[in-house]
Design an enzyme around this catalytic site. Structure first.
Site, mmCIF file in Angstrom:
data_model
loop_
_atom_site.group_PDB
_atom_site.id
_atom_site.type_symbol
_atom_site.label_atom_id
_atom_site.label_comp_id
_atom_site.label_asym_id
_atom_site.label_seq_id
_atom_site.Cartn_x
_atom_site.Cartn_y
_atom_site.Cartn_z
ATOM 1 N N LYS A 99 0.847 -11.374 -4.630
ATOM 2 C CA LYS A 99 -0.577 -11.457 -4.267
ATOM 3 C C LYS A 99 -1.143 -12.820 -4.628
ATOM 4 C CE LYS A 99 -1.977 -6.624 -4.152
ATOM 5 N NZ LYS A 99 -2.893 -5.609 -4.663
ATOM 6 N N LYS A 121 7.954 -4.943 3.593
ATOM 7 C CA LYS A 121 7.399 -3.585 3.558
ATOM 8 C C LYS A 121 6.182 -3.459 4.478
ATOM 9 C CE LYS A 121 4.098 -3.856 -0.144
ATOM 10 N NZ LYS A 121 3.388 -3.307 -1.241
ATOM 11 N N LYS A 177 -0.765 -2.466 4.014
ATOM 12 C CA LYS A 177 -2.157 -2.347 4.453
ATOM 13 C C LYS A 177 -2.777 -3.711 4.688
ATOM 14 C CE LYS A 177 -3.821 1.533 1.662
ATOM 15 N NZ LYS A 177 -4.459 1.738 0.357
HETATM 16 P P1 AMP Z 1 -1.869 1.341 -1.901
HETATM 17 O O1 AMP Z 1 -1.828 0.992 -0.471
HETATM 18 O O2 AMP Z 1 -1.502 0.141 -2.682
HETATM 19 O O3 AMP Z 1 -3.099 1.990 -2.325
HETATM 20 O O4 AMP Z 1 -0.687 2.358 -2.094
HETATM 21 C C1 AMP Z 1 -0.778 3.769 -2.152
HETATM 22 C C2 AMP Z 1 0.609 4.343 -2.324
HETATM 23 O O5 AMP Z 1 1.430 4.068 -1.201
HETATM 24 C C3 AMP Z 1 1.382 3.789 -3.537
HETATM 25 O O6 AMP Z 1 2.068 4.844 -4.177
HETATM 26 C C4 AMP Z 1 2.351 2.812 -2.918
HETATM 27 O O7 AMP Z 1 3.515 2.660 -3.691
HETATM 28 C C5 AMP Z 1 2.659 3.487 -1.600
HETATM 29 N N1 AMP Z 1 3.089 2.527 -0.563
HETATM 30 C C6 AMP Z 1 2.433 1.438 -0.119
HETATM 31 N N2 AMP Z 1 3.124 0.801 0.847
HETATM 32 C C7 AMP Z 1 4.257 1.515 1.027
HETATM 33 C C8 AMP Z 1 5.391 1.392 1.897
HETATM 34 N N3 AMP Z 1 5.496 0.411 2.771
HETATM 35 N N4 AMP Z 1 6.366 2.317 1.787
HETATM 36 C C9 AMP Z 1 6.285 3.321 0.913
HETATM 37 N N5 AMP Z 1 5.244 3.494 0.072
HETATM 38 C C10 AMP Z 1 4.245 2.617 0.122
#
Ligand code: AMP
Ligand code: TRP
Length: 332
Positions: free
Chosen positions: A110, A196, A199
């Site tokens: 980041k 990966k 978002k």
């Molecule tokens: P966040 O988008 O950071 O709020 O992530 C929410 C959840 O989604 C967390 O447990 C992350 O580890 C999971 N996560 C985010 N991106 C991925 C991805 N590409 N594949 C699998 N899990 C993900």
């Protein structure tokens, strides 16, 4: 078992978030004591839109509910409404070596992104992010933290801090464990399957959002990057794109990877993509529909957060008193 997890209200939820995290939360809720937070304090560590933030929070709450989290069974709450998270994060920061934070992969990624933007600075909040996450988890004496692969290092950090605190001030925190899927803990980008699905990716074609329309799903899957071969086989290194599509198919269909490979044995990439699109549409459209219904129900959403706030507050307050006592601080 005590289960804690959270997601940031930082953008649209994609199938990586859904498959690796939120879907599993719903599966854990019957047999465990679960808390699921909307971690708004984490989301403000990068550029965000304050004016639309409340809307984003409501959208994420609608996703939690649409996916099947039941507010009667689990505690759903907004992180910033429980001040103890910030308070404990400060206390934990006093026993955190700076270099532990600086070596975190997510911080490095980041901050590199921030450094690339002209005039942007890397804020201390981004560096301290894992401390706040440790506070989230430790405050509730969590056993299990269901997350995607990218968060495992942060949970390792929470374990280290818990042990360190316990050693220094006496047994206080449970040492939590990450729960990650064996397959599917890291869903990859449709545009670049070595990265990966994220978002924050500016290219929306890289993600399938759970609210995507049929048209979007069909287009994104049909254009997803594969390889010049023909064989439908799982090989994450040599066939990253196809392996990602097989993983997504497997998790949505409930078939194992082996069964999925068998299912596609004499078929071509186009057929795989068509069947996957149909499956995604079938599984995601009822969720999208529920999200839309819930997004209009502002009063109900407020009530859900208020009930959750009360439940979380009670636990957090009592944990903080224990922590402060152990540290020789006043609890008045
Ligand atoms: P966040 O988008 O950071 O709020 O992530 C929410 C959840 O989604 C967390 O447990 C992350 O580890 C999971 N996560 C985010 N991106 C991925 C991805 N590409 N594949 C699998 N899990 C993900
Ligand atoms: N950092 C996590 C993510 O980006 C979100 C999060 C914050 C979290 N606090 C948490 C996840 C505590 C699990 C437990 O996905």
């Amino acid at each position: 078992m005590k289960v804690f997890s959270g997601a940031q209200p930082s953008g649209k939820i994609h199938i990586g978030n859904y498959l690796a995290a939120i879907k599993n939360w719903a599966e854990l809720q019957d047999k465990n004591e679960c808390l699921f937070s909307i971690v708004d304090l984490h989301a403000i560590t990068v550029d965000y839109d304050a004016e639309n933030f409340e809307k984003k929070i409501n959208q994420l709450l609608a996703v939690y509910l649409a996916i099947g989290l039941d507010p009667e069974k689990v505690t759903i709450f907004l992180q910033s409404e429980i001040k103890e998270h910030s308070e404990l994060a400060w206390l934990l920061s006093t026993i955190t070596p700076l270099n532990e934070l600086q070596r975190m992969t997510q911080f490095k990624d980041k901050s590199e992104k921030v450094a690339g933007k002209s005039g942007a600075t890397i804020n201390a909040g981004l560096l301290n992010y894992p401390i706040l996450m440790a506070a989230d988890i430790l405050l509730y004496q969590t056993d299990i933290v269901p997350v995607g692969q990218d968060q495992v290092q942060h949970i390792e950090f929470a374990r280290t801090i818990a042990r360190k605190f316990n050693k220094k001030f006496g047994q206080t925190f449970k040492v939590p464990e990450a729960k990650v899927l064996k397959i599917g803990a890291k869903i990859m980008s449709l545009v670049d399957p070595t990265k990966k699905m994220s978002k924050s990716d500016e290219n929306q074609e890289s993600c399938i959002y759970i609210t995507d329309s049929e048209k979007d799903i069909k287009r994104k899957i049909s254009r997803s990057v594969t390889d010049s071969g023909k064989k439908i086989k799982y090989d994450a290194k040599k066939k990253a794109g196809i392996s990602n599509l097989l993983t997504i198919y497997s998790l949505f269909s409930g078939k194992t990877i082996k069964e999925t490979e068998k299912h596609f044995i004499n078929k071509n990439y186009k057929q795989l993509k068509e069947e996957l699109s149909d499956l995604l549409i079938e599984k995601l459209s009822p969720i999208s529909k529920k999200i839309k219904e819930l997004e209009g129900r502002d009063i109900y959403l407020k009530e859900v957060l208020e009930i959750g706030r009360k439940k979380a507050q009670k636990i957090a307050k009592s944990s903080m008193e224990t922590v402060k006592r152990k540290m020789g601080l006043s609890i008045n």
